[in-house]
Design a protein around this motif. Structure first.
Motif, PDB file in Angstrom:
ATOM      1  N   MET A 172       0.844  -1.195   0.000  1.00 29.37           N
ATOM      2  CA  MET A 172       0.000   0.000   0.000  1.00 29.37           C
ATOM      3  C   MET A 172       0.886   1.255   0.000  1.00 29.37           C
ATOM      4  O   MET A 172       0.499   2.310   0.489  1.00 29.37           O
ATOM      5  N   CYS A 173       2.102   1.067  -0.534  1.00 30.54           N
ATOM      6  CA  CYS A 173       3.089   2.164  -0.562  1.00 30.54           C
ATOM      7  C   CYS A 173       3.297   2.732   0.844  1.00 30.54           C
ATOM      8  O   CYS A 173       3.245   3.957   1.056  1.00 30.54           O
ATOM      9  N   GLU A 179       5.128   9.442   4.554  1.00 30.69           N
ATOM     10  CA  GLU A 179       5.553  10.777   4.106  1.00 30.69           C
ATOM     11  C   GLU A 179       4.360  11.672   3.770  1.00 30.69           C
ATOM     12  O   GLU A 179       4.541  12.795   3.295  1.00 30.69           O
ATOM     13  N   GLY A 180       3.153  11.153   3.985  1.00 36.66           N
ATOM     14  CA  GLY A 180       1.958  11.945   3.687  1.00 36.66           C
ATOM     15  C   GLY A 180       1.558  11.901   2.225  1.00 36.66           C
ATOM     16  O   GLY A 180       0.720  12.709   1.787  1.00 36.66           O
ATOM     17  N   LYS A 181       2.114  10.961   1.472  1.00 34.90           N
ATOM     18  CA  LYS A 181       1.795  10.844   0.046  1.00 34.90           C
ATOM     19  C   LYS A 181       0.739   9.763  -0.171  1.00 34.90           C
ATOM     20  O   LYS A 181       0.494   8.920   0.694  1.00 34.90           O
ATOM     21  N   LEU A 182       0.147   9.781  -1.357  1.00 31.41           N
ATOM     22  CA  LEU A 182      -0.821   8.764  -1.733  1.00 31.41           C
ATOM     23  C   LEU A 182      -0.098   7.519  -2.229  1.00 31.41           C
ATOM     24  O   LEU A 182       1.040   7.612  -2.715  1.00 31.41           O
ATOM     25  N   PRO A 183      -0.743   6.359  -2.146  1.00 32.28           N
ATOM     26  CA  PRO A 183      -0.165   5.190  -2.820  1.00 32.28           C
ATOM     27  C   PRO A 183       0.038   5.499  -4.302  1.00 32.28           C
ATOM     28  O   PRO A 183      -0.755   6.239  -4.911  1.00 32.28           O
ATOM     29  N   ALA A 188      -1.818   7.823  -9.585  1.00 34.04           N
ATOM     30  CA  ALA A 188      -1.691   7.750 -11.044  1.00 34.04           C
ATOM     31  C   ALA A 188      -3.021   7.546 -11.763  1.00 34.04           C
ATOM     32  O   ALA A 188      -3.101   7.767 -12.976  1.00 34.04           O
ATOM     33  N   CYS A 189      -4.060   7.139 -11.054  1.00 33.55           N
ATOM     34  CA  CYS A 189      -5.322   6.795 -11.724  1.00 33.55           C
ATOM     35  C   CYS A 189      -5.962   8.039 -12.356  1.00 33.55           C
ATOM     36  O   CYS A 189      -6.319   8.989 -11.644  1.00 33.55           O
ATOM     37  N   PHE A 196      -8.137   7.036  -1.816  1.00 32.67           N
ATOM     38  CA  PHE A 196      -7.512   6.704  -0.532  1.00 32.67           C
ATOM     39  C   PHE A 196      -8.111   7.558   0.578  1.00 32.67           C
ATOM     40  O   PHE A 196      -8.438   8.732   0.374  1.00 32.67           O
ATOM     41  N   GLY A 197      -8.265   6.976   1.755  1.00 30.12           N
ATOM     42  CA  GLY A 197      -8.789   7.737   2.891  1.00 30.12           C
ATOM     43  C   GLY A 197      -8.991   6.835   4.087  1.00 30.12           C
ATOM     44  O   GLY A 197      -8.528   5.689   4.111  1.00 30.12           O
ATOM     45  N   LYS A 198      -9.692   7.341   5.085  1.00 30.65           N
ATOM     46  CA  LYS A 198     -10.042   6.523   6.227  1.00 30.65           C
ATOM     47  C   LYS A 198     -11.058   5.472   5.780  1.00 30.65           C
ATOM     48  O   LYS A 198     -12.013   5.785   5.058  1.00 30.65           O
ATOM     49  N   ARG A 199     -10.853   4.273   6.232  1.00 31.02           N
ATOM     50  CA  ARG A 199     -11.715   3.183   5.782  1.00 31.02           C
ATOM     51  C   ARG A 199     -13.189   3.458   6.075  1.00 31.02           C
ATOM     52  O   ARG A 199     -14.044   3.225   5.225  1.00 31.02           O
TER      53      ARG A 199
END
Length: 350
Positions: A172-173, A179-183, A188-189, A196-199
Motif C-alpha cells: 500500500m506504498c 511521508e503523507g503521500k498517496l499510494p 496515477a489513476c 484513498f482515505g479513512k476506511r
C-alpha cells in the motif's frame, strides 16, 4: 478445495489434536482491526483498464520492468495474478455478452485482521495504523505459511533468489503513506477509480454511490465484512462480484478465528525453531572456524614451501656466482701470466 475451507478444516483438526491448551492464533493480539485505519476504495465502474496504476506501482516500488510495456493493453486479454515482480495487476472481464468489459484491479487487500499475520509465527507481518499490512523480511524464515493462509491468493515468493528470497506483496506504498503521500496507484489513476482515505469514510462514500445510482452497482461493498473486513474496498457494476473474478463465498469470519485451532500447535513449533536455528548457527560457526584454521594452515604451508624454494634458489645462484667468479679470476691470472711471458721474451730479444 478453497483456502477458506482449507483453513476451516485445518482449524478443526488443530482443535481435535489439541492437548487441552486454549487455542489462540499466533499473534491475534497484534492483528486486531484498527477502527481508524486507512484504506482504498476501488470503483470498477470508473476503471478503464489503462494500466497506469500498474506502471506507477512498478516505478515507486522499483520493481523489474515487465516483458511488455504498460501501454500494451493486449495483456488484458489474459487473466493474470500478482507475482514476485508485480504487486498489482488489472484484469478484464466481460460479465455480460455484448456489453462493455469491466476491469478489476487486484493486489493485497490489507485485511483488518490479516491471515498472513495470524499464520506467521515469527511475526513478520504487521497491520499498521495506515491500513497497510507490512512485512519484515529480516525475521522471515521462509516457511510461506502466509501464502497458504491468504484467502485472496496474493503473497508470492522470490523462488529465483537462492540466498535471500522474500515474500512479495503490495505494501500500500507504506513508505509513501508515512511521508503523507498517496499510494502510487491511487495517485496515477486518471479516472479516480481509486480513492484513498479513512476506511470508515470510504465505506460511507461507497454506500452513497450505490444508493445514489440505483440499479448500477451491486448492492454490496466487497471488503466491508469479507474475512473480517479489508482495508481495500470494492464496488462494482451488476450483475455480481463473481462476474469480475471475486470470491463471494469467503464469509465474514476473520482469519484468526478460522486458524485458532490449527495455530494452537504453533507455540510448539515456535519453540523448536530457536533450537533448530541455534543448532544451525553453531554448525555454521564451527564450519567457519574449521575453514579458517584450514586456511591459515594452508597459508603457513605455502609460505614455508616458498621460503624453502627461495633458499634453495639463492644457494644455487650463490654457487653459480662463485664458480663464475673463480673462472673469471683464473682467466685474469692466465692473461697476466701470458702478458708477463710475452714481456720476458721481448726483453731477451732486445
Amino acid at each position: 478445495m478453497k483456502r477458506r475451507h482449507f483453513l476451516g478444516l485445518l482449524g478443526a483438526a488443530g482443535v481435535t489434536m489439541g492437548t487441552g491448551v486454549s487455542a489462540q492464533a499466533a499473534s491475534s493480539a497484534d492483528v486486531k482491526g484498527l477502527p481508524n485505519a486507512g484504506g482504498v476504495l476501488f470503483d470498477a465502474t470508473r476503471c478503464i483498464g489503462c494500466r497506469k496504476c500498474e506502471a506507477a506501482c512498478n516505478q515507486v516500488n522499483e520493481l523489474p520492468k515487465p516483458a511488455k510495456a504498460f501501454d500494451d493493453l493486449s495483456v488484458l486479454d489474459t487473466i493474470r495474478r500478482t507475482d514476485a515482480k508485480t504487486y498489482t495487476i488489472v484484469n478484464k472481464y466481460v460479465p455480460e455478452a455484448g456489453k462493455p468489459p469491466v476491469f478489476r484491479k487486484s493486489q493485497c487487500n490489507h485485511c483488518m485482521e490479516p491471515a498472513c499475520a495470524s499464520a506467521c509465527f515469527v511475526a513478520a507481518f504487521k497491520k499498521t495504523e495506515t491500513g497497510a499490512v507490512v512485512y519484515d523480511e529480516s525475521v522471515c524464515v521462509g516457511c510461506r505459511y502466509c501464502m497458504v493462509a491468504c484467502p485472496f491468493n496474493i503473497p508470492t515468493y522470490e523462488y529465483d533468489k537462492a540466498f535471500t528470497p522474500r515474500v512479495m506483496k503490495c505494501t500500500m506504498c507504506y513508505p509513501r503513506l508515512l511521508e503523507g503521500k498517496l499510494p502510487g496507484c491511487v495517485e496515477a489513476c486518471p479516472k479516480e477509480a481509486l480513492l484513498f482515505g479513512k476506511r470508515r469514510e470510504l465505506l460511507n462514500i461507497a454506500w452513497d454511490r450505490i444508493g445514489g445510482t440505483p440499479g448500477r452497482y451491486v448492492e454490496h461493498v466487497y471488503g466491508e465484512r469479507e474475512m473480517g473486513g479489508t482495508s481495500w474496498l470494492y464496488i462494482a457494476p451488476k450483475p455480481s462480484f463473481a462476474a469480475i473474478g471475486m470470491d463471494e463465498n469467503l464469509g465474514t469470519a476473520s482469519a484468526p478465528e478460522l486458524t485458532s485451532g490449527a495455530l494452537a500447535a504453533v507455540p510448539a513449533v515456535a519453540g523448536i525453531w530457536p533450537v533448530l536455528l541455534t543448532g544451525l548457527y553453531a554448525i555454521t560457526k564451527r564450519k567457519d572456524k574449521i575453514a579458517e584454521a584450514e586456511k591459515q594452515a594452508a597459508v603457513a604451508a605455502a609460505i614455508a614451501t616458498a621460503s624453502a624454494d627461495a633458499a634453495a634458489k639463492l644457494s644455487e645462484e650463490l654457487a653459480k656466482a662463485e664458480v663464475a667468479n673463480k673462472r673469471r679470476i683464473e682467466v685474469e691470472v692466465t692473461k697476466a701470466l701470458e702478458a708477463a711471458a710475452k714481456a720476458a721474451e721481448e726483453g731477451e730479444d732486445a
